[in-house]
Enzyme design. Structure first.
Site, PDB file in Angstrom:
ATOM      1  N   TYR A 217      -2.096  -0.612   9.993  1.00 38.44           N
ATOM      2  CA  TYR A 217      -2.197  -0.975   8.583  1.00 38.44           C
ATOM      3  C   TYR A 217      -0.923  -0.566   7.839  1.00 38.44           C
ATOM      4  O   TYR A 217      -0.341  -1.365   7.091  1.00 38.44           O
ATOM      5  CB  TYR A 217      -3.410  -0.291   7.960  1.00 38.44           C
ATOM      6  CG  TYR A 217      -3.605  -0.585   6.488  1.00 38.44           C
ATOM      7  CD1 TYR A 217      -4.236  -1.758   6.071  1.00 38.44           C
ATOM      8  CD2 TYR A 217      -3.175   0.320   5.513  1.00 38.44           C
ATOM      9  CE1 TYR A 217      -4.419  -2.030   4.726  1.00 38.44           C
ATOM     10  CE2 TYR A 217      -3.356   0.061   4.163  1.00 38.44           C
ATOM     11  CZ  TYR A 217      -3.979  -1.119   3.775  1.00 38.44           C
ATOM     12  OH  TYR A 217      -4.158  -1.384   2.438  1.00 38.44           O
TER      13      TYR A 217
ATOM     14  N   ILE B 132      -7.600   2.905  -4.488  1.00 42.93           N
ATOM     15  CA  ILE B 132      -8.231   2.116  -5.541  1.00 42.93           C
ATOM     16  C   ILE B 132      -9.710   1.949  -5.194  1.00 42.93           C
ATOM     17  O   ILE B 132     -10.074   1.794  -4.022  1.00 42.93           O
ATOM     18  CB  ILE B 132      -7.565   0.724  -5.679  1.00 42.93           C
ATOM     19  CG1 ILE B 132      -6.034   0.877  -5.820  1.00 42.93           C
ATOM     20  CG2 ILE B 132      -8.139  -0.042  -6.859  1.00 42.93           C
ATOM     21  CD1 ILE B 132      -5.570   1.603  -7.066  1.00 42.93           C
TER      22      ILE B 132
ATOM     23  N   LYS C 146       1.804  -3.095   6.010  1.00 43.78           N
ATOM     24  CA  LYS C 146       2.111  -3.017   4.586  1.00 43.78           C
ATOM     25  C   LYS C 146       3.582  -2.672   4.344  1.00 43.78           C
ATOM     26  O   LYS C 146       4.159  -3.062   3.317  1.00 43.78           O
ATOM     27  CB  LYS C 146       1.194  -2.005   3.911  1.00 43.78           C
ATOM     28  CG  LYS C 146      -0.263  -2.456   3.844  1.00 43.78           C
ATOM     29  CD  LYS C 146      -0.415  -3.770   3.080  1.00 43.78           C
ATOM     30  CE  LYS C 146      -1.861  -4.148   2.850  1.00 43.78           C
ATOM     31  NZ  LYS C 146      -1.993  -5.386   2.046  1.00 43.78           N
TER      32      LYS C 146
ATOM     33  N   SER D  98       0.842  -1.192   0.000  1.00 43.75           N
ATOM     34  CA  SER D  98       0.000   0.000   0.000  1.00 43.75           C
ATOM     35  C   SER D  98       0.879   1.245   0.000  1.00 43.75           C
ATOM     36  O   SER D  98       1.996   1.235   0.552  1.00 43.75           O
ATOM     37  CB  SER D  98      -0.902   0.027   1.233  1.00 43.75           C
ATOM     38  OG  SER D  98      -1.517   1.294   1.401  1.00 43.75           O
TER      39      SER D  98
END
Length: 252
Positions: free
Chosen positions: A157, A194, A161, A144
């Protein structure tokens, strides 16, 4: 094999691989119902297998995972979760769940692929022409932009990543150094924002703010990430290749 393949980026990659002529696809997810629905909606559903399992708990069903990896040439680690909050307000169990799903899950599935490849090499040793270099296997990790560019409300998060990028680099070197006659390439895709279920909870004002920051002034679509996956899977010299797909946001 594609983890997190029932929706979003994982589903788009599965769809694209089938279009490119993949002989079979294994979708991995937690819900049998969602897996079956995803398989049915793909082109050539007869080529799609499903494997029910939670990658955050992959250590408890690793033998089954390794068995399913026997004939897998491409592993896409796309499973991921995000829980938005500032770090002081995170519950400890939520932090652990994010790290287990996004990072440990990718480690366990990569380990399973490597172990299956080693066993396959031993079984087929006598059948392999010593002068012929076997085709490589490929791991594609979905990281990410938050692994590289700071944000608010996603510390666990982002950390998970960033760990995925470390996993990618380390595997690219270790697989070469430690596996004789087994060639495993390790690559990563670094998507920005996205159009997936993960961003569906953004408020309209947040969406507008983010799109104004992105040089292309839009979010990406999963099919554009699938394009990158096809390149990484098919290019035999792509190893420790990290592809940014963020509309230029990382340059801002």
């Amino acid at each position: 094999m594609i983890t997190g393949g029932t929706s979003g980026i994982g589903f788009a990659i599965a769809e694209r691989f089938l279009q490119e002529g993949a002989s079979s696809i294994i979708l991995v997810g937690r819900s049998q119902k969602r897996l079956e629905a995803a398989a049915a909606s793909l082109q050539s559903p007869e080529k799609v297998q499903v494997l029910v399992g939670d990658v955050s708990e992959a250590g408890s069903w690793v033998r089954e995972l390794e068995k399913e990896m026997t004939n897998v040439d491409i592993l896409v680690n796309s499973a991921g979760i995000s829980i938005s909050n500032i770090l002081p307000r995170y519950e400890p169990e939520d932090i652990s769940k994010i790290l287990r799903t996004n990072l440990e899950g990718a480690i366990f599935t990569s380990r399973a692929l490597m172990r299956a490849a080693i066993r396959s090499r031993v079984r087929n040793r006598n059948a392999i022409d010593g002068e012929t270099r076997p085709a490589s296997k490929c791991i594609i990790n979905v990281s990410s932009l938050l692994a590289l560019k700071a944000g608010t409300g996603a510390v666990p998060y982002a950390a998970s990543k960033a760990g995925v990028l470390g996993l990618t680099r380390s595997l690219a070197v270790e697989a070469s150094a430690s596996l004789k006659d087994v060639f495993i390439r390790s690559n990563a895709i670094v998507p920005g924002y996205i159009e997936t279920p993960m961003v569906s909870d953004f408020t309209p004002s947040e969406v507008e703010r983010l799109k104004n920051q992105i040089p292309l002034h839009r979010f990406g679509i999963p099919e554009e990430v699938a394009d990158a996956a096809v390149f990484l899977a098919s290019n035999e010299y792509a190893n420790n290749c990290v592809l940014n797909l963020d509309g230029g946001l990382s340059a801002v």
